[in-house]
Motif scaffolding. Structure first.
Motif, PDB file in Angstrom:
ATOM      1  N   TYR A 149     -19.057 -30.983-109.276  1.00 49.65           N
ATOM      2  CA  TYR A 149     -20.461 -30.783-109.630  1.00 49.65           C
ATOM      3  C   TYR A 149     -20.606 -30.645-111.139  1.00 49.65           C
ATOM      4  N   ASN A 180     -16.577 -35.484-103.183  1.00 44.25           N
ATOM      5  CA  ASN A 180     -16.453 -35.443-104.637  1.00 44.25           C
ATOM      6  C   ASN A 180     -17.471 -36.362-105.308  1.00 44.25           C
ATOM      7  N   LEU A 183     -20.959 -34.754-105.111  1.00 42.84           N
ATOM      8  CA  LEU A 183     -21.124 -33.667-106.080  1.00 42.84           C
ATOM      9  C   LEU A 183     -21.290 -34.206-107.498  1.00 42.84           C
ATOM     10  N   LYS A 186     -24.876 -35.313-107.646  1.00 40.45           N
ATOM     11  CA  LYS A 186     -25.789 -34.165-107.648  1.00 40.45           C
ATOM     12  C   LYS A 186     -25.798 -33.476-109.007  1.00 40.45           C
TER      13      LYS A 186
END
Length: 333
Positions: A149, A180, A183, A186
């Motif tokens: 992230y 992964n 994230l 995001k």
């Protein structure tokens, strides 16, 4: 009558000769030989199960794991599917559990089969460490890898800092079902959401292959010719994006930020075809994964998260990497 007697005698002699040679052969075949020198004895047997067996990124993880295994007297198996496939990857995991290894290093996979297998391993006393991608609510004991992230946030922040004016962004991602990758997207979205001049246009999937990245970039530009910035979230995406952008010979300057520093990505960064890349340390992931398993085997469960470094590099950072050694192998041994 006399003929029959000689015939039966001949058969009897033939049988005895055959029996004699069978006994001699059996004795030589099965008699005890000099004791064989026992093979090297290892303290533990671990398995590293990759997302894709010959993927360059996973080979670097393997290198780190093998170096740690050699240091700590661990026998390490490296396994994985020829092409990225969650179910095939999990089948390898099932086989290693059945084979009674001492520990398994595997990418976390958000699938019911993964949860079943981590439970199965737990019941058999086999430690699981996730690498690269985590599934925190499973029976895995530790995670080693990037904070994906935050890596996405770093990519978004770099695009904000490196560009001016309106940016229409196309994302090329390895796999939409990989945690992964999710994230990384995001984090990127959250980083740019307050920057009105940067707009996410569309996302295409590369299936973590160079050919897939080429096709994904081509599709994005055909559907959205106004795209003038790209973000690639897996190791081969950046080079695929750069190749297609160069072929299209776009009038507008196209900003490209990729992921990882494979040799071809580093070359494109040097020549200016890629503007930036998010650097991970897969060698460290492999090395620390073996160390995490060893800690678990000795009863140390105090640390469940082992986040390795991520950072964004630009062209002017490359010389620093040359001077300090390869970006992959920064472990102090």
């Amino acid at each position: 009558m006399k003929f029959k007697r000689w015939f039966y005698l001949f058969l009897f002699l033939l049988f005895m000769i055959n029996l004699f040679f069978m006994l001699i052969y059996g004795k030589k075949t099965f008699e005890a030989q000099d004791p064989v020198k026992p093979p090297h004895r290892y303290d533990y047997h671990f398995a590293l199960i990759s997302e894709e067996i010959d993927n360059e990124y996973w080979r670097i993880i393997e290198k780190g794991a093998r170096d740690a295994a050699e240091k700590y007297n661990v026998y390490l198996e490296y396994l994985g599917p020829k092409q990225a496939d969650n179910i095939e990857q999990l089948k390898f995991m099932d086989k290693t559990i059945t084979g009674k290894v001492d520990g398994i290093i595997i990418q976390g996979i958000a699938h019911s089969y993964f949860y079943q297998l981590t439970n199965k391993a737990f019941e058999r006393g086999i430690e699981i460490v996730t690498v690269d991608t985590d599934v925190a609510d499973s029976e895995r004991k530790a995670f080693v890898g990037s904070d994906n992230y935050m890596a996405g946030v770093q990519a978004g922040s770099a695009m904000i800092d490196d560009t001016k004016g309106d940016q229409y962004v196309g994302i090329v991602t390895g796999r939409l079902d990989a945690l992964n990758q999710q994230l990384r997207i995001k984090g990127f979205k959250d980083a740019i959401k307050k920057e009105n001049r940067i707009k996410l246009v569309d996302i295409e999937v590369s299936n973590i292959t160079k050919s897939g990245a080429l096709q994904a970039t081509y599709d994005l530009l055909k559907k959205h010719p106004h795209i003038n910035a790209f973000y690639g979230t897996s190791a081969l995406d950046g080079s695929g994006i750069a190749q297609v952008v160069n072929q299209f010979k776009l009038k507008q300057r196209t900003y490209i930020i990729g992921f990882d520093i494979l040799p071809q990505t580093l070359h494109l960064l040097e020549e200016g075809s890629i503007d930036a890349s998010v650097v991970q340390y897969p060698y460290e992931m492999g090395y620390q994964s073996v160390e995490a398993l060893l800690q678990l085997k000795t009863g140390d469960e105090s640390k469940t998260l082992h986040h390795t470094l991520t950072r964004v590099i630009h062209r002017n950072d490359i010389q620093d990497f040359y001077e300090k050694g390869t970006v992959y192998e920064n472990h102090t041994k």
